[in-house]
Design an enzyme around this catalytic site. Sequence first.
Site, short mmCIF file in Angstrom:
data_model
loop_
_atom_site.label_atom_id
_atom_site.label_comp_id
_atom_site.label_asym_id
_atom_site.label_seq_id
_atom_site.Cartn_x
_atom_site.Cartn_y
_atom_site.Cartn_z
N LYS A 1 77.57 15.15 -19.61
CA LYS A 1 78.53 15.04 -18.75
C LYS A 1 78.62 14.24 -17.62
O LYS A 1 77.39 14.02 -17.06
CB LYS A 1 78.80 16.71 -18.20
CG LYS A 1 80.09 17.17 -17.61
CD LYS A 1 80.89 17.77 -18.94
CE LYS A 1 82.23 18.19 -18.37
NZ LYS A 1 83.04 19.07 -19.38
N GLY B 1 96.77 32.23 -17.63
CA GLY B 1 96.83 30.76 -17.84
C GLY B 1 97.70 30.39 -18.82
O GLY B 1 97.43 30.62 -20.03
N VAL B 2 98.91 29.77 -18.69
CA VAL B 2 99.55 29.32 -19.72
C VAL B 2 99.50 27.55 -19.94
O VAL B 2 100.75 27.04 -19.94
CB VAL B 2 101.08 29.60 -19.75
CG1 VAL B 2 100.92 31.44 -20.00
CG2 VAL B 2 101.92 29.68 -18.36
N GLY B 3 98.36 27.20 -19.57
CA GLY B 3 98.41 25.67 -19.81
C GLY B 3 98.37 25.09 -20.91
O GLY B 3 98.73 25.80 -21.95
N VAL C 1 95.84 24.93 -23.07
CA VAL C 1 95.13 25.89 -24.24
C VAL C 1 96.06 27.18 -24.25
O VAL C 1 96.22 27.49 -25.46
CB VAL C 1 93.69 26.14 -23.79
CG1 VAL C 1 93.12 27.06 -24.60
CG2 VAL C 1 92.73 24.83 -23.65
P1 NAD Z 1 95.64 23.45 -17.93
O1 NAD Z 1 95.38 22.92 -16.20
O2 NAD Z 1 96.58 22.81 -18.64
O3 NAD Z 1 96.19 24.91 -17.82
C1 NAD Z 1 95.51 25.80 -16.83
C2 NAD Z 1 96.30 26.77 -16.10
O4 NAD Z 1 95.97 27.82 -15.44
C3 NAD Z 1 97.38 26.23 -15.27
O5 NAD Z 1 98.78 26.34 -15.85
C4 NAD Z 1 97.12 26.83 -14.03
O6 NAD Z 1 98.49 26.75 -13.19
C5 NAD Z 1 96.73 28.15 -14.44
N1 NAD Z 1 95.90 28.77 -13.39
C6 NAD Z 1 95.02 28.34 -12.43
N2 NAD Z 1 94.43 29.21 -11.59
C7 NAD Z 1 94.99 30.31 -12.00
C8 NAD Z 1 94.85 31.72 -11.79
N3 NAD Z 1 94.16 32.08 -10.57
N4 NAD Z 1 95.60 32.81 -12.20
C9 NAD Z 1 96.50 32.38 -13.19
N5 NAD Z 1 96.54 31.26 -13.70
C10 NAD Z 1 95.94 30.06 -13.17
O7 NAD Z 1 94.07 23.52 -18.46
P2 NAD Z 1 93.81 23.73 -20.00
O8 NAD Z 1 93.57 22.36 -20.59
O9 NAD Z 1 94.71 24.59 -20.77
O10 NAD Z 1 92.30 24.38 -19.83
C11 NAD Z 1 92.22 25.85 -19.52
C12 NAD Z 1 90.70 26.19 -19.64
O11 NAD Z 1 90.18 25.90 -20.73
C13 NAD Z 1 89.93 25.28 -18.50
O12 NAD Z 1 88.86 26.32 -18.08
C14 NAD Z 1 89.29 24.27 -19.45
O13 NAD Z 1 88.19 23.83 -18.74
C15 NAD Z 1 89.01 24.85 -20.59
N6 NAD Z 1 88.90 24.16 -21.86
C16 NAD Z 1 90.08 23.28 -22.38
C17 NAD Z 1 89.96 22.59 -23.28
C18 NAD Z 1 91.09 21.62 -23.78
O14 NAD Z 1 91.07 21.20 -24.91
N7 NAD Z 1 92.03 21.58 -22.98
C19 NAD Z 1 88.66 22.67 -24.21
C20 NAD Z 1 87.62 23.59 -23.69
C21 NAD Z 1 87.76 23.98 -22.65
#
Ligand code: NAD
Length: 366
Positions: free
Chosen positions: A92, A191-193, A195
Amino acid sequence: MLEIKPTETVNEGSIFGQIIKMDHEQLVICNDQATGLKALIGIHNTVLGPALGGTRMWPYASEQEAITDVLRLSRGMTFKNALAGLNLGGGKAVIIGDPKLKNEAFMRRFGRFVESLGGRYVTAEDVNMKTSDMEYIAMETRHVAGLPEIKGGSGDPSPVTGFGVYMGMKAAAKKAFGSDSLSGKKIGVQGVGQVGKYLIEYLIKEGAEVIVTDIFEEKLREVAKATGAQAVDPNVIYDLPMDIYSPNALGATINDETIDRLKCAVIAGGANNQLKDEDKHGKLLIQKGIVYAPDFLINAGGVINVGMEYLGGYNREIVFQQTEKIYETCMTIFAKSEKENIPAQQAAIETAKARIESIGRVKLPF
Ligand code: NAD
């Protein structure tokens, strides 16, 4: 003559003390005066292959904070890649500073540092990195994955991550309820990002009753409206009775404060490092009878995607097939956890270590 002290006398707080404790092969410090780039690359283990793991840029409050983060994250990548069945080690990178500092020269200079390691470390996107940053890095090194599809890359890994989390959740449901059907199950998605939104699609399609929350109100409303899920305030998610809690936002949400509030039978989500204290909280979940699907096991879809891009012969269908195996791996881990009465997280780490150890007997580090 230079006196080499035995490792036992190395101070735990020193750089060597820290990398010995975490069992790292290498910690590389990169500095460039011209661009202001200050980065750390942690190479934890390369027995299975080159160390793959994303680059994170963060305004760390201290150098020690950045060192701790890169060591912890690169170690996690070793276990994630090993358990996902990839021929890749764990690494990393972290860049210290405000993400606004990034520009073409800055990212290309970072690319030169990655190149200088001759392929021992392969980078990809992580927090505060965009595909455009990967494109700049790719101008200086081929040891980068996660490029946009139009540039010959595999594109956004999130749909694959979402699918893997869904598979892991079904396996955990099988363990907890005797059936892997999620139909009618009450599932809280935090979290509705990237993933979360793909995961929700699978859950709704299967007939689950989905509750969603996010600190980004507009996005929360949008997702709830588009999917029919029920939106709730971020502060109440830990107190709602539900079958499955799915953290997909930030890490360490399973901690001293939340663990007694959670009223669920399963925890399965995509967020990294969900257990604030791996050992303590892992054991508490067993005592509470909650089935925990280890985060680094079920969120491996993304790394399976970028790993296959890097190793060559990328095929989206094969990526999904490989990610589907997360279900079986979870079942194996749950069985080990129950048989040995150890937390699932520990069972997953031990299984990853066993693979590395057995390959290490016939192969030298990369
Ligand atoms: P993202 O930034 O697209 O989504 C995260 C969401 O969480 C955002 O909408 C944010 O507003 C919300 N959030 C932040 N703090 C919050 C809280 N206290 N309460 C509720 N919602 C909150 O990120 P992502 O790409 O969807 O990743 C989400 C998680 O999965 C992260 O921990 C990331 O490290 C992990 N992850 C992602 C991937 C990937 O392929 N994107 C792969 C492995 C792990």
